[in-house]
Each structure stands twice: as C-alpha cells, then as structure tokens.
Design a protein around this motif. Sequence first.
Motif, PDB file in Angstrom:
ATOM      1  N   PRO A  50       0.838  -1.204   0.000  1.00  0.00           N
ATOM      2  CA  PRO A  50       0.000   0.000   0.000  1.00  0.00           C
ATOM      3  C   PRO A  50       0.871   1.252   0.000  1.00  0.00           C
ATOM      4  CG  PRO A  50       0.120  -0.896   2.219  1.00  0.00           C
ATOM      5  CD  PRO A  50       0.905  -1.850   1.337  1.00  0.00           C
ATOM      6  N   ILE A  51       1.517   1.524  -1.122  1.00  0.00           N
ATOM      7  CA  ILE A  51       2.567   2.545  -1.182  1.00  0.00           C
ATOM      8  C   ILE A  51       2.047   3.920  -0.787  1.00  0.00           C
ATOM      9  CG2 ILE A  51       4.161   3.752  -2.723  1.00  0.00           C
ATOM     10  CD1 ILE A  51       4.553   1.100  -4.199  1.00  0.00           C
ATOM     11  N   ALA A  52       0.918   4.328  -1.338  1.00  0.00           N
ATOM     12  CA  ALA A  52       0.382   5.660  -1.016  1.00  0.00           C
ATOM     13  C   ALA A  52       0.046   5.766   0.472  1.00  0.00           C
ATOM     14  CB  ALA A  52      -0.851   5.951  -1.858  1.00  0.00           C
ATOM     15  N   GLU A  53      -0.531   4.704   1.033  1.00  0.00           N
ATOM     16  CA  GLU A  53      -0.890   4.726   2.453  1.00  0.00           C
ATOM     17  C   GLU A  53       0.349   4.713   3.346  1.00  0.00           C
ATOM     18  OE1 GLU A  53      -2.145   2.786   0.158  1.00  0.00           O
ATOM     19  OE2 GLU A  53      -4.303   3.174   0.113  1.00  0.00           O
ATOM     20  N   LEU A  54       1.382   3.970   2.926  1.00  0.00           N
ATOM     21  CA  LEU A  54       2.636   3.972   3.688  1.00  0.00           C
ATOM     22  C   LEU A  54       3.224   5.378   3.743  1.00  0.00           C
ATOM     23  CD1 LEU A  54       4.331   0.742   2.257  1.00  0.00           C
ATOM     24  CD2 LEU A  54       3.475   1.030   4.581  1.00  0.00           C
TER      25      LEU A  54
END
Length: 335
Positions: free
Chosen positions: A290-294
């Motif tokens: 979850p790149i954006a959430e990370l």
Amino acid sequence: MVVRREPTLADVAEVAGVSLTTVSRVLNNRGYLSQETKDRVARAIAQLNYRPNQVARALHGKSTNIIGVIVPTVALPFFGEVAAEIENALAAHQYRMLVCNSMGRADREREYLDLLVSHRVDGIISGAHNENLREYQTVRMPLVTIDRDLSPSIPNIRCANEAAARDATRLLLDRGARRPALLTSRTGPHNRREAGYRSVLEQAGIEPVIFTVDFHTPDAERARMIDAHLDGAADVIDAVFATDDLSAAAVLDWAQRHGRRVPQDFKVIGFDGTSAVRRALPGLATVRQPIAELARTAVEVLLAQIRAQSEGEQEAAPVDSPIELPGLLLTGTTT
C-alpha cells in the motif's frame, strides 16, 4: 566574464531603498511596518527573484518546511513510487522534500544524514537498507522510517510483511506447488517475509529452500547469482516466491530460457506490485504494497513529531511501532 550569483538580503534592501533590518522585519513579519514599506520590499524581492536562505532560517529557530528523505535509489520502482507519494503527501501540508539516494552505501547514507541534520531540515524519513548505522541514535530531530527497524523509539511504517508472505506462499501451494523456494535479499529473524514463508511450509511439512542475493548487488552480478541458485536447484523446486518484483522478473526470465512453462511447470510470485512493474509484467502474481498509504502514514507520524517539537513538548504522543498496513494479493497468471 560575468559571474552569476543569487541575490542577497543586501541586494533586496538596496533595490527597495530600505535597511537590512527593515527587510528582515518584513520577511519575518515582526513589528509595525507601513503597507508602503511592505510593498516596496515585495516588489524588490519579485524583481530580483530573491529566495530566502533556508539554512539561515533554521539557525534562527524557524521552520525550513523541508523534509529529508533517504532511499537506496529512486531508480528502483518501489522507492521511486514511495518518494513520489511522500512528496504528494508533504505538499498537502506545504512541505517540500529533499531526496537523498544512498545507492546502498553506508558511507553515503552517513554523509546524507549529516547533511540533512546540519542543514536543519524539519524532519527525516529514512527507507535506506543499510543496517546498524549508529548515527541514527544521535539524531535529535523528528524521524520515522519506512520498512526499517532502527530503534524501538523510531516509528517504523511498513507493509504487514509476514501476513502478506503467508498469503503468497499459500497461493503457490494452493495452485499445486510442492516445493516452493524463497528468493530474498537477506535471511534471518528480521526478514518478516521469510518468516511468513517458513510458517506456511512448516504447517505443510515442507522443507524450506532459501536463496539469498543481497539487495545492493549490481544488476549484472545479481542476474548471474539468481541463475546460479535456480540452476543448482532446478530438479528440486517447482515454484519461487521472490520478495521483490524485479527478482521475480529475473526468475521468469530464467524459466523461459530453460523451457519451463509458467504456470503449468513452474510458478512465480513477487512482492511490491508497483505501477511500473505492473505495466511491464501485467500478469505477474505479486503482493501489492500500500505505497500511497505507507507514505501518507509516515508523513502524518513525522508531522505529529514536528508539531510536538514546535510546541515545546519533549516528544509526540507515542505510537505503537511498527505500524503495519495490509498488502493486497494479486494472483496474476504466473501461479
């Protein structure tokens, strides 16, 4: 020869016809100043394209509104996308980003860390992969990491690696694999993706097969090492769980060159699920992080530390670290 230089505060004062002190008061919004004086300084700044010295601002205890981000290299799809998402998240809070590529070198990471601290950035987000850099323990500014255990006191934002690895390994077994191997960068208790792989195989009564190729290995040597591992176990394994998608791509290349039909004869799953690799290999089975959430979570935790520091508090409210966010299993066509 004309020597070009950036305009100084003195240049602004000269063009505006005011003192250095007046320009400083306008920039820092201190004391009473007439609107006419403010306008004259503003026009001079615009005419000269003057940029305030952020280091000087920091030395006077003011925010630079700059965050330092240390990654191995933005040339790698995962870290490139992480950096882009961090930049987006910071921009929403009127912060800018200074990216430092460590290129896998501990000495370069130390140099960048010193650079960021000495330039008084407001905080640091570190995602580099060099272990045991003691210099981080001396940093007294807001600091968070992405998928990196530096210290129990430094918040670590990461994908729920162990759970995601269990899902990936189970998928291989559910699709008929009898002896899946793990291809990873380093083996040991810190590797939660390895822990997930091992736990599923232990439940199934299958002996693990683990190949390691260090994360920082040059590309050409990396390909040779992966080939050597797979050649040596070609008669034993029938699937590979690679803990990053670029390694999974190398495994697919090996399978094609050796006449292994994927997924009928040989199954492959990766990890990361970046947009770049998904475009190049749309059928690759993988775990999408979850790149954006990370990135957003790392920024939120860091800004909470910055706010606490600016309000005179010793530290921000403690967070349970690591903060784990779930990955998404994409079954693709390679399992």
